[in-house]
Write a protein that holds these residues in place. Structure first.
Motif, short mmCIF file in Angstrom:
data_model
loop_
_atom_site.label_atom_id
_atom_site.label_comp_id
_atom_site.label_asym_id
_atom_site.label_seq_id
_atom_site.Cartn_x
_atom_site.Cartn_y
_atom_site.Cartn_z
N MET C 1 0.86 -1.19 0.00
CA MET C 1 0.00 0.00 0.00
C MET C 1 0.89 1.23 0.00
O MET C 1 1.84 1.33 0.77
N ALA C 2 0.60 2.17 -0.86
CA ALA C 2 1.41 3.39 -0.95
C ALA C 2 1.29 4.17 0.34
O ALA C 2 0.23 4.27 0.94
N GLY C 3 2.41 4.75 0.74
CA GLY C 3 2.41 5.59 1.94
C GLY C 3 1.67 6.88 1.68
O GLY C 3 1.27 7.20 0.56
N LYS C 4 1.54 7.68 2.74
CA LYS C 4 0.68 8.87 2.64
C LYS C 4 1.22 9.88 1.64
O LYS C 4 0.43 10.56 0.96
N PHE C 5 2.56 10.00 1.52
CA PHE C 5 3.10 10.99 0.59
C PHE C 5 2.83 10.55 -0.84
O PHE C 5 2.48 11.38 -1.70
N GLU C 6 3.01 9.26 -1.11
CA GLU C 6 2.70 8.75 -2.44
C GLU C 6 1.21 8.94 -2.76
O GLU C 6 0.84 9.24 -3.90
N GLN C 7 0.38 8.75 -1.74
CA GLN C 7 -1.06 8.94 -1.95
C GLN C 7 -1.36 10.40 -2.30
O GLN C 7 -2.20 10.69 -3.15
N ASN C 8 -0.66 11.31 -1.63
CA ASN C 8 -0.86 12.73 -1.95
C ASN C 8 -0.47 13.02 -3.39
O ASN C 8 -1.15 13.77 -4.10
N LEU C 9 0.65 12.46 -3.82
CA LEU C 9 1.08 12.66 -5.21
C LEU C 9 0.03 12.14 -6.19
O LEU C 9 -0.30 12.80 -7.18
N ALA C 10 -0.50 10.95 -5.87
CA ALA C 10 -1.52 10.36 -6.75
C ALA C 10 -2.75 11.26 -6.80
O ALA C 10 -3.30 11.53 -7.88
N ARG C 11 -3.16 11.74 -5.64
CA ARG C 11 -4.34 12.62 -5.58
C ARG C 11 -4.11 13.90 -6.39
O ARG C 11 -5.02 14.44 -7.01
N LEU C 12 -2.88 14.38 -6.40
CA LEU C 12 -2.54 15.59 -7.16
C LEU C 12 -2.37 15.29 -8.64
O LEU C 12 -2.16 16.21 -9.44
N GLY C 13 -2.42 14.00 -9.01
CA GLY C 13 -2.24 13.63 -10.41
C GLY C 13 -0.81 13.72 -10.88
O GLY C 13 -0.53 13.88 -12.07
N ILE C 14 0.12 13.67 -9.93
CA ILE C 14 1.54 13.80 -10.28
C ILE C 14 2.20 12.43 -10.31
O ILE C 14 2.17 11.69 -9.33
N SER C 15 2.80 12.13 -11.45
CA SER C 15 3.58 10.92 -11.59
C SER C 15 5.04 11.35 -11.66
O SER C 15 5.43 12.07 -12.58
N LEU C 16 5.83 10.95 -10.67
CA LEU C 16 7.23 11.38 -10.67
C LEU C 16 7.96 10.71 -11.83
O LEU C 16 7.84 9.50 -12.03
N PRO C 17 8.70 11.50 -12.60
CA PRO C 17 9.35 10.95 -13.78
C PRO C 17 10.54 10.07 -13.41
O PRO C 17 11.05 10.14 -12.30
N ALA C 18 10.96 9.26 -14.37
CA ALA C 18 12.23 8.55 -14.22
C ALA C 18 13.33 9.59 -14.12
O ALA C 18 13.24 10.66 -14.74
N GLY C 85 13.24 4.57 -3.69
CA GLY C 85 11.83 4.47 -4.05
C GLY C 85 10.86 4.69 -2.92
O GLY C 85 9.64 4.66 -3.13
N ASP C 86 11.35 4.97 -1.70
CA ASP C 86 10.46 5.02 -0.54
C ASP C 86 10.34 6.44 0.02
O ASP C 86 11.10 6.85 0.91
N LEU C 87 9.38 7.18 -0.48
CA LEU C 87 9.18 8.56 -0.02
C LEU C 87 8.69 8.62 1.43
O LEU C 87 8.74 9.68 2.05
N ASP C 88 8.21 7.48 1.96
CA ASP C 88 7.80 7.48 3.37
C ASP C 88 8.97 7.77 4.31
O ASP C 88 8.76 8.12 5.48
N ARG C 89 10.19 7.64 3.79
CA ARG C 89 11.36 7.91 4.62
C ARG C 89 11.60 9.41 4.82
O ARG C 89 12.48 9.81 5.56
N VAL C 90 10.81 10.22 4.13
CA VAL C 90 10.95 11.67 4.30
C VAL C 90 10.34 12.10 5.63
O VAL C 90 9.20 11.77 5.94
N VAL C 91 11.12 12.82 6.41
CA VAL C 91 10.62 13.40 7.66
C VAL C 91 10.08 14.81 7.39
O VAL C 91 9.05 15.20 7.92
N GLY C 92 10.78 15.57 6.55
CA GLY C 92 10.29 16.91 6.23
C GLY C 92 11.18 17.63 5.24
O GLY C 92 12.27 17.17 4.90
N VAL C 93 10.69 18.76 4.75
CA VAL C 93 11.42 19.64 3.84
C VAL C 93 12.06 20.72 4.70
O VAL C 93 11.36 21.41 5.45
N ILE C 94 13.37 20.85 4.63
CA ILE C 94 14.07 21.81 5.48
C ILE C 94 14.23 23.15 4.79
O ILE C 94 13.94 24.20 5.37
#
Ligand SMILES: [Ca+2]
Lengths: 155, 155, 155
Positions: C1-18, C85-94
């Motif tokens: 199951m995609a983590g919450k950040f990936e879910q946000n990207l999906a909701r925004l319609g953003i597919s991160l490019p290669a 590949g794991d954006l869930d490892r992000v704690v925050g944007v500094i």
């Protein structure tokens, strides 16, 4: 009793202004462990830009230094707010980034940014001595002459 | 016996110059834990600016690369001084900030800053591979063509 | 199951490019402890610059915001790659560093960079609120209108 940094500010006659948080998705101060990153500050006072224009045409080096010093005052105001009012939690100034809005033949960016660097040492003493990059820009937000950002080490 | 990084410098024929501390309230190198921030360095040699002018008019990309490489030599000189002469204490290069003094139609900032990036990998190998931002300025201190600052990880 | 950040990207319609690693001696992402430094990203898409030109002449603020948002998408693509590949490892944007290629009378750099800042909060929520400096440049690589670099806190 005010800590030594607050005493230095008082001796310098500097009263840190109330801070304004930007109406945007960035924050004035962002903590990461024992570092605090302060967003770029401009030479504003009482909610208005005190200076607008470019070094080398609108402003002399001395005026630029005063603008840079005002950026530094605003940095300290944001830092104090981020530290819940307690500047004694500052361990030192790590880095200043100095951006000077200047004509293409302007050469004295370091002198201008000294207006900010000098304030850091006035307030924090040896702990205020920081790494720095001073560069020229041909435009800055609202055509302010200087923008300075910062990194501090804190407790 | 010289450590491996010093051996790389010798093999490249690079002798790191004696450093000059700025006559100002900032420092060439500032430590925070296992990071060292190096202040923006310009392409000076023996106390004088070796290059002054802009990319796209006064200087070609190749000349800009040589200037950027000289900035990197000066970064390493300041770093070595900050590490009490022991470059073996370097763990790696984290980031370079590259500022190119350029005409408005200049486009090859990354190629210019490669002059600095390449030196870091020449000296530190894979540990020298760093994050980077290369941008254009329309003025720099004393009209030098390039200024580069750095963050290192050290022991 | 995609983590919450990936879910946000999906909701925004953003597919991160290669991602493309630069053919050079710098890297798109550099780790230091719990920090990841992302190199300056430009508004490219499918391997080509989607925008080239300057704010205040070629581009409006709205076009600049779209370009800045695309820089932020590219930042996230490089970050995700760096985190295996794991954006869930992000704690925050500094911190974001925003560089706007602009005419000398351009004043709305913060509005342009909001295109990047807003995406960070769209994806990471409150953890996406970051320190920032938005400045003007008179040239950028390949004459792109915006370049944005970043620092993240990660696990
Ligand atoms: Ca247009």
């Amino acid at each position: 009793m005010a800590g030594k940094f607050e005493q230095n500010l008082a001796r310098l006659g500097i009263s840190l202004p109330a801070t304004v948080a930007p109406a945007a998705n960035y924050v004035p101060a962002r903590r990461l462990g024992n570092q605090v990153y302060i967003s770029g500050q401009v030479p504003s006072e009482a909610g208005k830009d005190k200076y607008t224009g470019k070094l080398g045409s609108d402003y002399t080096v001395e005026e630029g230094q005063a603008a840079a010093r005002l950026c530094a005052v605003n940095i300290l105001a944001q830092l104090k707010q981020a530290l819940d009012g307690d500047l004694d939690r500052v361990v030192g100034v790590i880095r200043l980034g100095g951006f000077v809005n200047a004509e293409p033949d302007f050469k004295d960016h370091p002198k201008v940014i000294n207006g900010a660097s000098d304030l850091m040492v006035d307030v924090f003493g040896e702990a205020g001595r920081h790494a720095r990059a001073a560069v020229g820009c041909y435009s800055l937000p609202r055509n302010v002459p200087v923008e300075v950002d910062a990194i501090f080490e804190v407790n």
